[in-house]
Design an enzyme around this catalytic site. Sequence first.
Site, mmCIF file in Angstrom:
data_model
loop_
_atom_site.group_PDB
_atom_site.id
_atom_site.type_symbol
_atom_site.label_atom_id
_atom_site.label_comp_id
_atom_site.label_asym_id
_atom_site.label_seq_id
_atom_site.Cartn_x
_atom_site.Cartn_y
_atom_site.Cartn_z
ATOM 1 N N THR A 1 -7.748 -4.481 0.910
ATOM 2 C CA THR A 1 -7.486 -5.048 -0.419
ATOM 3 C C THR A 1 -8.605 -4.694 -1.395
ATOM 4 O OG1 THR A 1 -6.537 -6.984 0.697
ATOM 5 C CG2 THR A 1 -6.822 -7.143 -1.682
ATOM 6 N N HIS B 1 0.217 -11.319 4.976
ATOM 7 C CA HIS B 1 -0.881 -10.602 5.630
ATOM 8 C C HIS B 1 -0.653 -10.603 7.132
ATOM 9 C CE1 HIS B 1 -4.893 -9.494 6.953
ATOM 10 N NE2 HIS B 1 -5.171 -9.140 5.711
ATOM 11 N N ASP C 1 -0.886 -3.441 -2.163
ATOM 12 C CA ASP C 1 -2.281 -2.992 -2.010
ATOM 13 C C ASP C 1 -2.450 -1.946 -0.911
ATOM 14 O OD1 ASP C 1 -1.924 -4.848 0.070
ATOM 15 O OD2 ASP C 1 -3.876 -5.813 -0.212
HETATM 16 C C1 GP9 Z 1 -8.570 -11.543 1.981
HETATM 17 C C2 GP9 Z 1 -7.617 -10.524 1.450
HETATM 18 C C3 GP9 Z 1 -6.838 -9.827 2.527
HETATM 19 O O1 GP9 Z 1 -9.349 -12.113 0.989
HETATM 20 O O2 GP9 Z 1 -8.261 -9.624 0.642
HETATM 21 O O3 GP9 Z 1 -7.619 -8.995 3.262
HETATM 22 P P1 GP9 Z 1 -7.270 -7.483 3.632
HETATM 23 O O4 GP9 Z 1 -5.887 -7.157 3.235
HETATM 24 O O5 GP9 Z 1 -8.275 -6.675 2.946
HETATM 25 O O6 GP9 Z 1 -7.401 -7.430 5.131
HETATM 26 MN MN MN Z 2 -4.689 -6.582 1.637
#
Ligand code: GP9
Ligand code: MN
Length: 400
Positions: A79, A195, A254
């Site tokens: 991210t 996520h 992202d």
């Molecule tokens: C956590 C968010 C998710 O704050 O940025 O993490 P990532 O996708 O980078 O593993």
């Molecule tokens: Mn992310």
Amino acid sequence: NETDAVTSQKYLQQIDSKPTDLFGIAEGKNVVFITLESTQGFVINQKVNGEEVTPFLNDLIKDSFYFNQIYDQTAQGKTSDAEFIVDTGLYPLASGSAFVRRPENTYLSLQHILKQNNDYYAATFHGNDRTFWNRDQMYEALGYDTYFSKKDYNVTEENSINYGIKDIPFFNQSVDHLEELSEPYYAKFLTLTNHFPFLLEEEDTLIDEADTEVGVVNRYVTTVRYLDKSIETFFEKLKEKGMYEDTVFILVGDHYGISKKYEQGLSELLEEQPNIVNHMNYQQVPLIIHVPGQEGQTIETQGGQIDIRPTLLHLLGIETDGLYSFGRNLFTRDNDHPVIFRDGSFISEDYIYKDNVCYGKENGQEVDNQYCEPDSEIVRQELELSDNIIFGDLLRFLVE
Ligand code: GP9
Ligand code: MN
């Protein structure tokens, strides 16, 4: 040193921006930028068990600029790399996260540019701890005026899952903060629920899991569906409060959610062959730019996350010459310039180059490496210049 700075300057100056009718159509508007956590392009207009995974986004793109061939250019910084690319117009680092490794540099960030041009106020909203990815430090370098993080939200066990506060309460609570900002503002929202490993409670499950042999893929569609709902809720709330009309919205995935390891589940879901062409397609992330009142248009130009910044600036009526960015305006981007990935691979108009093998882009057939060599040279050059800027902190010589 300063000589390196001049070399970079010369290269970047030849990236021309061409005029279009769209220049300035969103001038002076507030900007709401939303990163769609782990959202890949394939979910758009995709049905699972007869149900749309992203019904709200599917509707939204009908009235938006929808860029359907934009690639994830992030590396290990995940991210934070996506944020870095958009905010700085530079490539991420080959290892680690620039947010962690280079927070003390001088940057000519999107936030600085907006401040200089139209006195934009910059705020960023995220439900996780402030220090995650070193955001607290890096956001200062990037010129954010305010960072709303976990401590600014009412976070309970009930309204959290996985990394933190769920997206729906996150947006609901964010609106109260957003209302208080001075206008025009640039406000960035980082979603979180979609996520890995894609966990969701029964009450938030709006669509059945998929039915492949890979659990990660099966759950992914449910958390993407939840994310879609959270965006819908956010838009509704902004409309209710009269905060929608005067805003330009940018939504972008992202990075991938389904890593290579689980990709066979994706092939199963989409009924596609596991091959290089499809693998590259899975690296696409949705990019939606919504300007209320503006007619929708699907734009098939190939590009990457690095091209978001000049595209947005174009709509805001801000000239992009001399801003030290590797991005190109997606409304005029030449398809013959390769989309560059951090590991030196790329996708060009006709070829895919990956792990030192050159393939035809349409059929995925291996071809002689000589066909990829000219673009490979450009890729090496851009990545090297970008690295020089970051490791040499060269913008301190170039930006007053
Ligand atoms: C956590 C968010 C998710 O704050 O940025 O993490 P990532 O996708 O980078 O593993
Ligand atoms: Mn992310």
